[in-house]
Write a protein that holds these residues in place. Structure first.
Motif, short mmCIF file in Angstrom:
data_model
loop_
_atom_site.label_atom_id
_atom_site.label_comp_id
_atom_site.label_asym_id
_atom_site.label_seq_id
_atom_site.Cartn_x
_atom_site.Cartn_y
_atom_site.Cartn_z
N GLN A 256 0.82 -1.21 0.00
CA GLN A 256 0.00 0.00 0.00
C GLN A 256 0.85 1.26 0.00
OE1 GLN A 256 -3.04 0.27 2.94
NE2 GLN A 256 -3.60 -1.88 2.75
N GLY B 85 -3.07 4.58 1.52
CA GLY B 85 -3.82 3.34 1.65
C GLY B 85 -4.26 2.73 0.33
N TYR C 4 3.46 11.74 -19.17
CA TYR C 4 3.63 11.83 -17.72
C TYR C 4 4.78 12.78 -17.40
CZ TYR C 4 0.58 8.04 -15.98
OH TYR C 4 -0.49 7.26 -15.61
N LEU D 120 -11.76 3.27 0.41
CA LEU D 120 -10.76 2.80 -0.55
C LEU D 120 -9.57 2.14 0.14
CD1 LEU D 120 -10.64 5.90 -2.89
CD2 LEU D 120 -11.69 3.69 -3.36
N ASN D 121 -9.33 2.58 1.38
CA ASN D 121 -8.15 2.10 2.08
C ASN D 121 -8.50 1.07 3.15
OD1 ASN D 121 -9.52 3.76 3.78
ND2 ASN D 121 -7.76 4.87 4.53
N ARG E 11 -8.59 11.09 2.54
CA ARG E 11 -7.54 11.00 1.52
C ARG E 11 -6.56 12.15 1.56
NH1 ARG E 11 -9.89 9.12 -4.15
NH2 ARG E 11 -7.74 8.47 -4.39
N GLY F 24 -6.70 -0.35 6.55
CA GLY F 24 -6.87 -1.79 6.44
C GLY F 24 -6.31 -2.27 5.12
N TYR F 25 -7.13 -2.98 4.33
CA TYR F 25 -6.69 -3.51 3.05
C TYR F 25 -7.24 -2.66 1.92
CZ TYR F 25 -5.24 -7.51 5.76
OH TYR F 25 -4.63 -8.31 6.67
N ALA F 26 -6.35 -2.29 1.01
CA ALA F 26 -6.75 -1.41 -0.09
C ALA F 26 -7.56 -2.16 -1.13
CB ALA F 26 -5.51 -0.81 -0.72
N ILE F 27 -8.45 -1.42 -1.80
CA ILE F 27 -9.28 -1.98 -2.87
C ILE F 27 -8.54 -1.85 -4.20
CG2 ILE F 27 -11.38 -1.56 -4.21
CD1 ILE F 27 -12.79 -0.85 -1.67
N ASP G 50 -7.76 -2.77 -13.25
CA ASP G 50 -7.07 -2.87 -14.53
C ASP G 50 -5.57 -2.65 -14.42
OD1 ASP G 50 -8.74 -3.58 -16.45
OD2 ASP G 50 -8.78 -1.65 -17.48
N HIS H 234 -3.01 -4.32 -13.77
CA HIS H 234 -2.02 -5.24 -14.35
C HIS H 234 -1.76 -4.94 -15.82
CE1 HIS H 234 -3.43 -8.37 -11.17
NE2 HIS H 234 -2.65 -7.46 -10.68
N PHE I 242 -0.28 4.94 -14.15
CA PHE I 242 -0.62 4.75 -12.74
C PHE I 242 -1.76 5.62 -12.25
CE2 PHE I 242 4.04 4.13 -13.10
CZ PHE I 242 4.13 2.81 -12.69
#
Lengths: 145, 384
Positions: free
Chosen positions: A5, A9, A81, B57-58, B116, B124-127, B131, B133, B141
């Motif tokens: 992360q 997050g 970019y 999201l996080n 944010r 916790g765990y991010a979502i 796409d 990959h 990014f």
């Protein structure tokens, strides 16, 4: 900030492909041999496009073949970019990312290399180049000769 | 199928302070928004029987809606998380209507908050976005780049220029300057925009929205029940969605997005047309999003957005005031939840600073937009 992360997050960005994605394994294996391929449905004859999947997005048939593409295409749209979101790109800005439309009508994300980012234009003809890394090969594009 | 237009209403709104909220957590921002909304509606949490939200999201959860309901003292007979990115807040209201229409709930809390700007003390765990990959190996990014693909293509097809996008940023900032609960309150000029640094060309820093902490909520019930609430109800007249692709590589168009079909559905349900709208709260994660949506919503023809946004037309007092609160660009980025609450306040009247109240506001349209340009939702709201 951790391996998985970023500080807000969000999932940490990666600079290499996810080679274990089951649907995509033949794509990466073919590229290693400098073959650029896409799935074509054996039932309806249409290309799946990217990302790869096991059932045809047009007719849901399970049978398909990995077909070699010509490697020629055009720039559909592009961006430059000026900011690096990943440490690996810190020294590469400004760099191009393009949506390439292949001759076969399949679109994919890639980079136009071999010319400065400001030379890239929508509609510009491009051809594939293979960028080899230790355990994978990335398809990129250069201005067509 | 019976038309639900005008049969359901928003009877409460809640907003938190926005901006940098280092003392707050993701959970507390949601709860503040719920508390403020209940206070506005004059009811207790125990009277609410439905809750809809979006996953943080996080901090992905098995069900964030159920967790949040019980953290707020709500015992829901209907609850779920919706996941449509920035199209979610508008969709929360739509799903509340659907739940009440089927008898599964009577009074539904729709809440959305984000943390944010400052780090969450307990992430916790991010979502996943879905796409990455097929984008990250080539250095793609950022959401700003996804929207830059659209801007580049719009410039190519219609001759739109960066200076045209600047008009949207400048008008939105003017509105934020009039909003006490806005993050960016320093006036901006077209020249400021043009001199701001390039982030992902052709989009500059001042084409981009903020990263914010804060939350918002609205309470939905039937128009009949709405009469029992203290504030004037705002009627839900039209609703629509369209999600024309998922992957950017698969987008049928980069310059006409889901807003076209989504708004057509909403206009048809409401029996209204674009020219009847008194104002528009248009999702503005980037300036180009607003431009494309104004075209897709029929306020001008495709390609004419660059002229439409000029000459004060989209400012308060203009023909179609857009983002009267300062939007995601200059108020706060809570994925459009505050576009919904702002529209409700404008339609009730006398609830926002007098200088940014749209005169005789009776009808307004709200858009939500999410993901890789791929998700879209629309609401048409009306004063009683």
């Amino acid at each position: 900030m951790s391996e998985t992360q970023d500080k807000r997050g969000r999932p940490a960005a990666k600079d290499r492909p996810f080679l274990d994605e089951l649907e995509a394994k033949p794509f990466w294996a073919n590229l290693k041999e400098h073959k650029f391929t896409s799935q074509r449905c054996s039932a309806c004859g249409k290309f799946f496009g990217f990302p790869p999947q096991f059932l045809c997005p047009h007719c849901l048939a399970s049978e398909y073949e990995w077909i070699p593409l010509s490697g020629k295409g055009k720039v559909y749209s592009f961006v430059t970019y000026h900011r690096a979101w990943h440490p690996a790109y810190q020294d590469k800005v400004p760099y191009n990312v393009s949506l390439i439309e292949t001759e076969e009508g399949v679109r994919m994300m890639s980079n136009v290399v071999g010319c400065p980012p400001e030379a890239v234009k929508i509609g510009m003809p491009v051809e594939i180049v293979y960028e080899d890394f230790e355990d994978y090969t990335l398809p990129k594009f250069r201005p067509a000769t | 199928m019976a038309n639900v237009s005008g049969k359901f209403a928003i009877v409460g709104v809640g907003e938190t302070l926005v901006g940098k909220r280092p003392e707050a957590s993701t959970n507390s921002l949601h709860l503040e928004a719920i508390r403020n909304c209940l206070a506005d509606a004059g009811i207790k949490a125990s009277q609410v029987d439905g809750l809809l939200t979006n996953q943080p999201l996080n901090d992905a959860h098995r069900s964030y809606a159920v967790r949040l309901a019980h953290m707020a003292g709500i015992d829901p007979t209907y609850a779920t998380d919706l996941a449509l990115g920035g199209a979610t807040p508008v969709a929360l209201v739509q799903h509340a209507v659907m739940a009440i229409n089927t008898g599964m709930a009577n009074i539904v809390m729709c809440v959305h908050a984000r943390k944010r700007s400052t780090p969450d003390p307990s992430p916790g765990y991010a979502i996943r976005t879905g796409d990455e990959h097929w984008e990250q190996p080539w250095g793609h990014f950022a959401a700003v780049a996804t929207h830059a693909f659209t801007a580049q293509r719009h410039m190519y097809e219609y001759g739109t220029r960066s200076e045209d996008l600047a008009e949207i940023a400048v008008a939105t900032r003017k509105h934020a300057c009039l909003n006490k609960n806005a993050t960016m309150r320093k006036p901006m000029t077209v020249s400021d925009h043009q001199q701001s640094r390039m982030i992902v060309a052709p989009l500059r820093l001042l084409d981009c929205s903020l990263e914010s902490d804060g939350g918002g909520a609205v309470l939905v019930t039937s128009a009949e029940r709405a009469r029992d609430f203290p504030k004037p109800p705002v009627l839900i007249l039209g609703m629509g969605q369209h999600h024309p692709h998922f992957s950017l590589m698969d987008a049928p168009s980069l310059t006409t997005l889901g807003g076209k079909k989504s708004s057509e559905t909403a206009y048809r349900m409401a029996g209204l047309s674009p020219k009847e709208m008194d104002f528009a709260e248009i999702y503005d994660c980037f300036t180009i999003t607003t431009l494309v949506t104004l075209e897709d919503y029929g306020f001008c023809a495709k390609g004419e957005g660059k002229d439409f946004v000029k000459g004060g037309r989209i400012e308060i007092g203009g023909e179609l005031p857009v983002n009267t609160h300062g939007g995601l660009l200059s108020q706060a980025h809570l994925e459009g939840m505050l576009h919904v609450t702002e529209a409700v306040k404008q339609l009730r009247g006398n609830e926002v600073e007098a200088e940014r109240q749209v005169a005789n506001a009776e009808l307004g349209i709200v858009s939500g937009h999410g993901g890789n340009l791929c998700m879209h939702s629309t609401l048409i709201l009306g004063a009683v």
